[in-house]
Design a protein around this motif. Sequence first.
Motif, short mmCIF file in Angstrom:
data_model
loop_
_atom_site.label_atom_id
_atom_site.label_comp_id
_atom_site.label_asym_id
_atom_site.label_seq_id
_atom_site.Cartn_x
_atom_site.Cartn_y
_atom_site.Cartn_z
N ASP A 88 -19.90 -12.60 -10.12
CA ASP A 88 -19.11 -13.08 -9.25
C ASP A 88 -17.34 -12.88 -9.36
N GLU A 89 -17.06 -12.86 -10.80
CA GLU A 89 -15.87 -12.74 -11.24
C GLU A 89 -15.50 -11.20 -11.07
N VAL A 90 -16.31 -10.51 -11.40
CA VAL A 90 -16.01 -9.09 -10.85
C VAL A 90 -15.89 -8.81 -9.39
N ARG A 91 -16.65 -9.61 -8.60
CA ARG A 91 -16.50 -9.57 -7.26
C ARG A 91 -15.02 -10.00 -6.83
N ARG A 92 -14.69 -11.23 -7.45
CA ARG A 92 -13.08 -11.60 -7.01
C ARG A 92 -12.18 -10.73 -7.55
N ALA A 93 -12.40 -10.18 -8.99
CA ALA A 93 -11.43 -9.03 -9.31
C ALA A 93 -11.04 -8.10 -8.31
N GLY A 94 -12.27 -7.56 -7.79
CA GLY A 94 -12.47 -6.26 -6.84
C GLY A 94 -11.57 -6.77 -5.82
N GLN A 152 0.99 -1.09 -0.02
CA GLN A 152 0.06 -0.05 0.11
C GLN A 152 0.91 1.19 -0.02
N ALA A 153 0.75 2.27 -1.11
CA ALA A 153 1.60 3.40 -1.04
C ALA A 153 0.78 4.41 -0.41
N PRO A 154 1.56 5.36 -0.01
CA PRO A 154 1.00 6.43 0.60
C PRO A 154 -0.09 7.09 -0.28
N GLY A 155 -1.20 7.29 0.27
CA GLY A 155 -2.44 8.01 -0.65
C GLY A 155 -3.13 7.16 -1.47
N SER A 156 -2.72 5.62 -1.47
CA SER A 156 -3.55 4.88 -2.28
C SER A 156 -4.89 4.59 -1.81
N ARG A 157 -5.73 4.10 -2.77
CA ARG A 157 -7.07 3.78 -2.39
C ARG A 157 -7.53 2.66 -3.30
N ALA A 158 -7.43 1.37 -2.31
CA ALA A 158 -7.87 0.24 -2.90
C ALA A 158 -9.45 0.09 -3.34
N PRO A 159 -9.67 -0.71 -4.15
CA PRO A 159 -11.18 -0.80 -4.60
C PRO A 159 -11.76 -1.07 -3.47
N GLY A 160 -13.11 -0.26 -3.15
CA GLY A 160 -13.68 -0.56 -1.93
C GLY A 160 -13.40 0.44 -0.54
N GLU A 161 -12.50 1.20 -0.81
CA GLU A 161 -12.14 2.28 0.40
C GLU A 161 -12.80 3.66 -0.22
N ALA A 205 -14.03 -4.15 -12.20
CA ALA A 205 -13.73 -3.99 -10.96
C ALA A 205 -13.01 -2.78 -10.61
N LEU A 206 -12.36 -2.19 -11.26
CA LEU A 206 -11.55 -0.87 -11.11
C LEU A 206 -12.83 0.18 -10.53
N VAL A 207 -13.76 0.15 -10.77
CA VAL A 207 -14.91 1.10 -10.46
C VAL A 207 -15.91 0.82 -9.33
N LEU A 208 -15.42 -0.43 -8.69
CA LEU A 208 -16.33 -0.93 -7.64
C LEU A 208 -16.24 0.19 -6.39
N SER A 209 -17.57 0.29 -5.86
CA SER A 209 -17.38 1.29 -4.72
C SER A 209 -17.22 0.75 -3.43
N ALA A 210 -16.78 1.45 -2.48
CA ALA A 210 -16.38 1.08 -1.13
C ALA A 210 -17.93 0.61 -0.17
N PRO A 262 0.95 -6.89 -9.81
CA PRO A 262 1.05 -8.36 -9.47
C PRO A 262 0.95 -9.01 -10.80
N GLU A 263 1.73 -10.25 -10.80
CA GLU A 263 1.60 -11.14 -12.24
C GLU A 263 0.34 -11.51 -12.48
N HIS A 264 -0.50 -11.93 -11.45
CA HIS A 264 -1.80 -12.36 -11.63
C HIS A 264 -2.62 -11.46 -12.22
N LEU A 265 -2.40 -10.10 -11.85
CA LEU A 265 -3.32 -8.93 -12.49
C LEU A 265 -2.93 -8.84 -13.92
#
Length: 671
Positions: free
Chosen positions: A464-470, A368-377, A437-442, A418-421
């Motif tokens: 379900d795939e989008v949920r797992r990708a998030g 986690q980099a300073p100022g980052s926002r993970a999907p869902g935050e 998944a990049l636009v999933l809300s928190a 990450p390689e899997h992404l």
Amino acid sequence: MNFFERQRQVRRISVRLVVLFALAVAGTVAVVDLAVWFVIGVGSPAETVVTALVVASVLTVALIGLSSLFKSISLRRGGGARVAESLGGTAVPPDTRDPDLRRLRNVVEEIAIASGTPVPALYVLEKERGINAFAAGWSPADAAVAVTRGSLDRLNRDELQGVIAHEFSHVVNGDMRLNIKLMGLLFGLLVLFVVGRVLTLVRGGNRNPTPLIGLALIIAGAIGMGVGRIIQAAVSRQREYLADATAVQYTRQTAGLVGALKKIAGLKESSAVRNPRADEVGHMLFGSAKGLKGQMLATHPPLIDRIRVLEPNTRPEELEQLRRQWATRPPSGAAEDRAMGLADGSTRVSGQSGSGTPGRGHVPGGAQAPGSRAPGEPRTPAGAGLGAAADPAAVVAAIGGVEPDALDRAGRLLDRIPEHLRVSAHETEGSVSLVLALVLSAHPDVRAAQLAAVGRHFGEAAADEVRRAGQALTGLPPELRLPLAELAFPALQRRTPEQQDAIMATLHDMIAADGRLDVVEYCLSRLLHEQLHEARHHRPSWAGQRYSVAAARTATATLLAVLADAGHDDSGHDDARPAARAFAAGLGRLPGDWRGVAYAPPAAGVVALEHTWGALDGMPAHAKQQLIEAVVTVIGHDGRMTVSELELLRTICAMLHCPLPPVAQAPGRVA
């Protein structure tokens, strides 16, 4: 010469081509008219002669013009992929485990990210043992890069990087569109030649003039094609020198490109392309399609000249020595990679490099980099995140080029994903889940509505795939969002038009689920929509008309107002509030009198930009340069640019077809 000057140069060349081609057509028509006059005879009435000459001239011009138009349209519709496939190109599988193909994809993605251009489709000419490559397409959005099997076998990573950088120069500088125009124009003259050959076979008595007219068309077509080839060769040689220089600018070292050119000179296979259609695209190739064989109408400068521009002390004797050395033991690119300290030929071992290229370290992608926002935050304010220097001149200088450390920075950036992404981004199915998944809300309720939208369009399994990708995106630093999406765009382009429409509709519904549109969501959706549209239709989603600076005045003011409103705290109540000051500073970078234009943020917010792109993109190159300087001035008026502002800057440049590499970032405070 910066990007905007190169664009002006390409436009001047295009105008010159039209003039020269018109002269070639005029000469061709003159030859046909002379033959018609000879067939009709001097004793015929003047009205008959004039009518016959007019009809012959019109038919000749129509035949050439319609044939050229047909060829140009067919090339545009197919994009670069059609050109690659016509030469026997095989698409590189998205999930390939072949080390040579992985190395190729890695190099291409690095240069694409570093140069700010879309990742092109990749092809390999498996049957070609010579060292060669080409880039084809009408625009960067539908571009394809193809390399020969000989390039993969014989070139080490630095040399392959030099060749790919050369081809990206053709993408960025507009040479691909110029090449398609050349192919279309020459095809019209070729059709005239072919029609002439058919007419010479017509039999119908001693007084039948058809064979003689056919002979005239053959002569006229041959003359026109000869002149066309001369024009094509002259333009191509000039652009090859520019592409070599730009490739060195991209890679910041000459050893790779020089090494590739020396291997072409030293190997028996040289740069030869055996496909029967090689001559048609000869001016698009990295090296001459005929290898080292002499050509009267060479589309490429002599190899020794290209090498000496980059390495002045090179002597012809050195190339002859390489020919003798490699006659029995040709070089292996993979072996050279291992000797230079490359792990598997696709990535560098940390701290090691070859040919003067800095090595790259690895940064864990999940950190986690300073100022980052993970999907869902929760979304951070516009002023939060990573800062960056705001120098308008430096940003303009970076457009269409690569800063000294941009290629290495792009490599480190890709290493952080990450390689899997990265694997998911290359997959036809995984890329869809990843982008959505990049636009999933928190917020749980909003996220549930977004996943329901996915289910309506693609089914519950897709939701379900989008949920797992998030979940897989959790912890991804914010500055990696757009690069990851850019890696996924080529896979999305492989979907059918109906599927692409469904993806865009789903993305729209997901973004609208919370009733608002933030800058990050707008950038992602706008870039995705435009790249898919241009890849399918080979033109912008707006009309593509030319606009004067005066005609784009309202659009310019709207753009700067949106930027000032999105990036500055407007808590003040006087005319000196930060957003208004930033707006005024941006206008101050533009020529003309802007004193009557007051700061008024559009009520629609960032959506107001949808009404500006056509006018802004239609402006001349010098006006775009001044506009981008004004944009950077507004965004960086507070002394730094946040991640969301940087994404918006790159989106603006992409809409103006001015490729901007990732801007160097420095740590900033979190609001």
